[in-house]
Scaffold this motif. Structure first.
Motif, PDB file in Angstrom:
ATOM      1  N   PRO A 232     -64.713 -34.590 -34.152  1.00  0.00           N
ATOM      2  CA  PRO A 232     -65.438 -34.433 -35.412  1.00  0.00           C
ATOM      3  C   PRO A 232     -64.906 -33.243 -36.208  1.00  0.00           C
ATOM      4  CG  PRO A 232     -66.706 -33.503 -33.620  1.00  0.00           C
ATOM      5  CD  PRO A 232     -65.490 -34.123 -33.000  1.00  0.00           C
ATOM      6  N   MET A 233     -65.452 -33.039 -37.392  1.00  0.00           N
ATOM      7  CA  MET A 233     -65.085 -31.867 -38.171  1.00  0.00           C
ATOM      8  C   MET A 233     -65.380 -30.599 -37.382  1.00  0.00           C
ATOM      9  SD  MET A 233     -66.254 -32.716 -42.062  1.00  0.00           S
ATOM     10  CE  MET A 233     -67.981 -32.862 -41.598  1.00  0.00           C
ATOM     11  N   MET A 234     -64.645 -29.537 -37.693  1.00  0.00           N
ATOM     12  CA  MET A 234     -64.801 -28.283 -36.969  1.00  0.00           C
ATOM     13  C   MET A 234     -66.250 -27.799 -36.991  1.00  0.00           C
ATOM     14  SD  MET A 234     -61.901 -27.515 -35.633  1.00  0.00           S
ATOM     15  CE  MET A 234     -60.153 -27.886 -35.789  1.00  0.00           C
ATOM     16  N   SER A 235     -66.932 -27.991 -38.108  1.00  0.00           N
ATOM     17  CA  SER A 235     -68.310 -27.485 -38.246  1.00  0.00           C
ATOM     18  C   SER A 235     -69.301 -28.246 -37.377  1.00  0.00           C
ATOM     19  CB  SER A 235     -68.750 -27.569 -39.708  1.00  0.00           C
ATOM     20  OG  SER A 235     -68.736 -28.912 -40.168  1.00  0.00           O
ATOM     21  N   LYS A 236     -68.894 -29.433 -36.864  1.00  0.00           N
ATOM     22  CA  LYS A 236     -69.803 -30.252 -36.076  1.00  0.00           C
ATOM     23  C   LYS A 236     -69.381 -30.340 -34.606  1.00  0.00           C
ATOM     24  CE  LYS A 236     -71.316 -33.033 -40.015  1.00  0.00           C
ATOM     25  NZ  LYS A 236     -71.495 -34.394 -40.566  1.00  0.00           N
ATOM     26  N   ARG A 237     -68.467 -29.498 -34.205  1.00  0.00           N
ATOM     27  CA  ARG A 237     -68.002 -29.532 -32.819  1.00  0.00           C
ATOM     28  C   ARG A 237     -68.960 -28.787 -31.892  1.00  0.00           C
ATOM     29  NH1 ARG A 237     -61.586 -29.683 -31.993  1.00  0.00           N
ATOM     30  NH2 ARG A 237     -61.197 -31.452 -33.354  1.00  0.00           N
ATOM     31  N   GLU A 238     -69.047 -29.281 -30.685  1.00  0.00           N
ATOM     32  CA  GLU A 238     -69.872 -28.633 -29.671  1.00  0.00           C
ATOM     33  C   GLU A 238     -69.107 -27.461 -29.066  1.00  0.00           C
ATOM     34  OE1 GLU A 238     -71.094 -31.421 -26.746  1.00  0.00           O
ATOM     35  OE2 GLU A 238     -71.774 -32.920 -28.217  1.00  0.00           O
ATOM     36  N   PRO A 239     -69.698 -26.289 -29.009  1.00  0.00           N
ATOM     37  CA  PRO A 239     -69.008 -25.120 -28.462  1.00  0.00           C
ATOM     38  C   PRO A 239     -68.546 -25.369 -27.030  1.00  0.00           C
ATOM     39  CG  PRO A 239     -71.034 -24.474 -29.565  1.00  0.00           C
ATOM     40  CD  PRO A 239     -71.055 -25.971 -29.495  1.00  0.00           C
ATOM     41  N   GLY A 240     -67.298 -25.004 -26.750  1.00  0.00           N
ATOM     42  CA  GLY A 240     -66.758 -25.116 -25.410  1.00  0.00           C
ATOM     43  C   GLY A 240     -66.237 -26.485 -25.031  1.00  0.00           C
ATOM     44  N   ARG A 241     -66.430 -27.477 -25.866  1.00  0.00           N
ATOM     45  CA  ARG A 241     -65.960 -28.821 -25.542  1.00  0.00           C
ATOM     46  C   ARG A 241     -64.549 -29.041 -26.078  1.00  0.00           C
ATOM     47  NH1 ARG A 241     -68.744 -34.651 -27.274  1.00  0.00           N
ATOM     48  NH2 ARG A 241     -67.077 -35.962 -26.381  1.00  0.00           N
ATOM     49  N   GLN A 242     -63.720 -29.689 -25.280  1.00  0.00           N
ATOM     50  CA  GLN A 242     -62.355 -29.991 -25.673  1.00  0.00           C
ATOM     51  C   GLN A 242     -62.287 -31.367 -26.335  1.00  0.00           C
ATOM     52  OE1 GLN A 242     -59.594 -27.980 -25.393  1.00  0.00           O
ATOM     53  NE2 GLN A 242     -61.026 -26.376 -24.735  1.00  0.00           N
ATOM     54  N   TYR A 243     -61.610 -31.424 -27.464  1.00  0.00           N
ATOM     55  CA  TYR A 243     -61.438 -32.681 -28.185  1.00  0.00           C
ATOM     56  C   TYR A 243     -59.956 -33.037 -28.253  1.00  0.00           C
ATOM     57  CZ  TYR A 243     -66.273 -32.046 -29.698  1.00  0.00           C
ATOM     58  OH  TYR A 243     -67.634 -31.881 -29.719  1.00  0.00           O
ATOM     59  N   ARG A 244     -59.671 -34.311 -28.410  1.00  0.00           N
ATOM     60  CA  ARG A 244     -58.285 -34.757 -28.478  1.00  0.00           C
ATOM     61  C   ARG A 244     -57.594 -34.285 -29.741  1.00  0.00           C
ATOM     62  NH1 ARG A 244     -58.608 -41.069 -28.030  1.00  0.00           N
ATOM     63  NH2 ARG A 244     -60.514 -40.653 -29.235  1.00  0.00           N
ATOM     64  N   ASP A 245     -58.301 -34.290 -30.862  1.00  0.00           N
ATOM     65  CA  ASP A 245     -57.646 -34.030 -32.141  1.00  0.00           C
ATOM     66  C   ASP A 245     -58.712 -33.868 -33.209  1.00  0.00           C
ATOM     67  OD1 ASP A 245     -55.530 -33.684 -33.899  1.00  0.00           O
ATOM     68  OD2 ASP A 245     -54.455 -35.450 -33.198  1.00  0.00           O
ATOM     69  N   SER A 246     -58.286 -33.711 -34.462  1.00  0.00           N
ATOM     70  CA  SER A 246     -59.229 -33.703 -35.593  1.00  0.00           C
ATOM     71  C   SER A 246     -58.480 -33.861 -36.902  1.00  0.00           C
ATOM     72  CB  SER A 246     -60.035 -32.403 -35.622  1.00  0.00           C
ATOM     73  OG  SER A 246     -59.179 -31.297 -35.872  1.00  0.00           O
ATOM     74  N   TYR A 247     -59.088 -34.582 -37.827  1.00  0.00           N
ATOM     75  CA  TYR A 247     -58.566 -34.674 -39.192  1.00  0.00           C
ATOM     76  C   TYR A 247     -58.746 -33.326 -39.883  1.00  0.00           C
ATOM     77  CZ  TYR A 247     -58.569 -35.782 -44.199  1.00  0.00           C
ATOM     78  OH  TYR A 247     -58.325 -35.789 -45.550  1.00  0.00           O
ATOM     79  N   VAL A 248     -57.727 -32.930 -40.676  1.00  0.00           N
ATOM     80  CA  VAL A 248     -57.837 -31.685 -41.455  1.00  0.00           C
ATOM     81  C   VAL A 248     -57.665 -31.964 -42.943  1.00  0.00           C
ATOM     82  CG1 VAL A 248     -56.899 -29.378 -41.856  1.00  0.00           C
ATOM     83  CG2 VAL A 248     -57.049 -30.259 -39.524  1.00  0.00           C
ATOM     84  N   GLU A 249     -56.519 -32.530 -43.347  1.00  0.00           N
ATOM     85  CA  GLU A 249     -56.224 -32.700 -44.777  1.00  0.00           C
ATOM     86  C   GLU A 249     -54.992 -33.587 -44.929  1.00  0.00           C
ATOM     87  OE1 GLU A 249     -55.339 -28.819 -46.283  1.00  0.00           O
ATOM     88  OE2 GLU A 249     -53.777 -28.452 -44.802  1.00  0.00           O
ATOM     89  N   GLY A 250     -54.535 -33.721 -46.179  1.00  0.00           N
ATOM     90  CA  GLY A 250     -53.288 -34.411 -46.461  1.00  0.00           C
ATOM     91  C   GLY A 250     -53.232 -35.861 -46.032  1.00  0.00           C
TER      92      GLY A 250
END
Length: 476
Positions: free
Chosen positions: A198-216
């Protein structure tokens, strides 16, 4: 020994310069490449990072074109912040598309109306302009800073889609006129399933994610599957993509295309296009000598899709791509057409358009895969201008120290925009493909049909600017 090592290092450095094709624009810092193929020509629309910038202080957009993927013509800046009465800063990423004989260039810029970033659109009658603001106001703005990096895509059914955004991805359905839209502003579902996280603002603290959309974002379609490429992962950025059955989703994360690499740029921005049976991936680095995170430079790699239509892993190279056609010197060639250059810049005016400037002793322009045909060139003409001192243009084969075909003496013409054409006779190398020619090579003549590299080496007093250079031409 010290002198030997110094000479060896200089030789290796020169060889690296001669073989490198990425970044494929060296005259200016360019960013956010957006390719478009039209009428047999590949065009790339870019941003322009100011020299020595400490932020993305960008004032204009630029256009480059090629018909062989290695020799690029600089068409200057047909669109700038001044083209939009409502814009006052940050000429960031853009994309151009053709429809019904018109060319629609979607841009983002800071709006003095809302105080945020806004999406605008310019229109022109040719891929290189001139362009004008199509509606005299932003196509979309609401005061938010999210509205950056538009991508445009015309679907098989004729429906045009516009997407953009950081850290969310927005979309609009464009009307047939390409300068208005129908319906409400859409927002892609920025989930872990869709973009690897998810977006950085909606991430769970301490959880590892595969990736995330940023821009462009870059929206395209292959084999009936929609593909959305984007800068991902945060800072520094890599390039990833997701797939969907429709532009609105549901999107499914598909993986990384260009992983984090030593590109000397903490951002990346991509575009893809097929041209003459080849597939190309455009991106940017910070690899110019004075480049970096705020001095980026566009680059390109050839790739092949996987059998199922998915993207392979694409790594950046300094070598770039191979030519897909030869280059004919028997015509008027704009001096700002080059495969590689050292030291020079380009400028433009209403009199001659774009020309090469900031020429100093030892600078050069390289043309790649030049086809001299069955008859060798007999003359070389150059359109030049110089204030006081002039200089020389040496015409070489294969390298800056290769066979010297001729030397143009550039006179003082009375002003930096007082143009004069100078013509010389060339020294003719062997014209058959047998024996040893004047270039010292056996079995490789100038006119054997093989592409040769052509170097225009600039010579003159050390230190000052020598002259300006508009175009050149060879004749058989």
């Amino acid at each position: 020994m010290k002198r030997l090592l110094s000479t060896l290092f200089a030789t290796l450095f020169a060889l690296c310069l001669c073989t490198a094709q990425n970044p494929f624009v060296q005259t200016w810092c360019t960013s956010d490449p957006a390719p478009m193929v039209h009428d047999g020509t590949m065009y790339v629309y870019t941003g322009h990072d100011e020299d020595g910038a400490d932020f993305f202080w960008m004032q204009e957009w630029r256009v480059y074109s090629t018909q062989d993927m290695v020799n690029w013509t600089d068409h200057g800046s047909p669109l700038a912040l001044e083209s939009f009465s409502w814009a006052d800063d940050r000429a960031w990423a853009s994309q151009c598309v053709e429809r019904d004989g018109k060319f629609y260039w979607y841009i983002c810029a800071h709006s003095k109306l809302s105080g945020g970033m806004a999406i605008g659109v310019a229109v022109g009658d040719s891929p290189v302009g001139p362009f004008r603001d199509a509606i005299g106001k932003p196509l979309f703005e609401n005061g938010s800073w999210d509205h950056i990096d538009p991508t445009v895509f015309i679907d098989d059914d004729g429906q045009a889609w516009l997407m953009w955004g950081n850290p969310q991805c927005y979309y609009l359905k464009l009307n047939r006129d390409m300068i208005s839209y129908s319906g409400e502003l859409g927002l892609l579902d920025m989930t872990e399933e869709a973009f690897g996280g998810p977006m950085m603002s909606k991430r769970e603290p301490g959880r590892q994610y595969r990736d995330s959309y940023v821009e462009g974002p870059w929206l395209t379609k292959r084999g009936g599957v929609y593909q959305l490429l984007y800068a991902a992962g945060g800072v520094p950025e890599h390039i990833s993509y997701s797939t969907a059955p429709s532009p609105t989703g549901p999107w499914t994360y598909a993986g990384v295309i260009m992983p984090l690499c030593e590109t000397n740029s903490f951002t990346n921005h991509c575009g893809v296009a097929d041209y003459k049976g080849h597939s190309y991936f455009f991106y940017h680095t910070g690899k110019l000598p004075q480049g970096g995170g705020f001095g980026r430079s566009v680059a390109v790699e050839e790739f092949k899709y996987n059998a199922d239509g998915s993207f392979p892993t694409i790594m950046p190279t300094d070598e770039g791509v191979k030519p897909v056609a030869t280059f004919s010197p028997y015509r008027r060639v704009e001096a700002e057409t080059m495969a590689f250059s050292r030291g020079v810049k380009t400028e433009q005016n209403e009199q001659v358009g774009v020309y090469v400037t900031d020429i100093h002793n030892g600078d050069y322009i390289k043309l790649q895969h030049v086809d001299f045909g069955n008859l060798p060139p007999r003359t070389f003409s150059a359109r030049v201008a110089s204030g006081l001192r002039g200089g020389q243009i040496e015409v070489h084969l294969d390298s800056v120290g290769g066979t010297l075909l001729g030397t143009v003496n550039v006179p003082a013409t009375g002003g930096w925009e007082q143009w004069q054409t100078v013509t010389i006779d060339l020294n003719l190398p062997l014209t058959t493909s047998e024996g040893r020619g004047n270039d010292g090579e056996t079995g490789r003549s100038l006119s054997s049909g093989q592409g040769r590299d052509l170097y225009l080496l600039f010579i003159g007093r050390k230190g000052p600017k020598l002259f300006n250079f508009d175009w050149w031409e060879m004749r058989k």
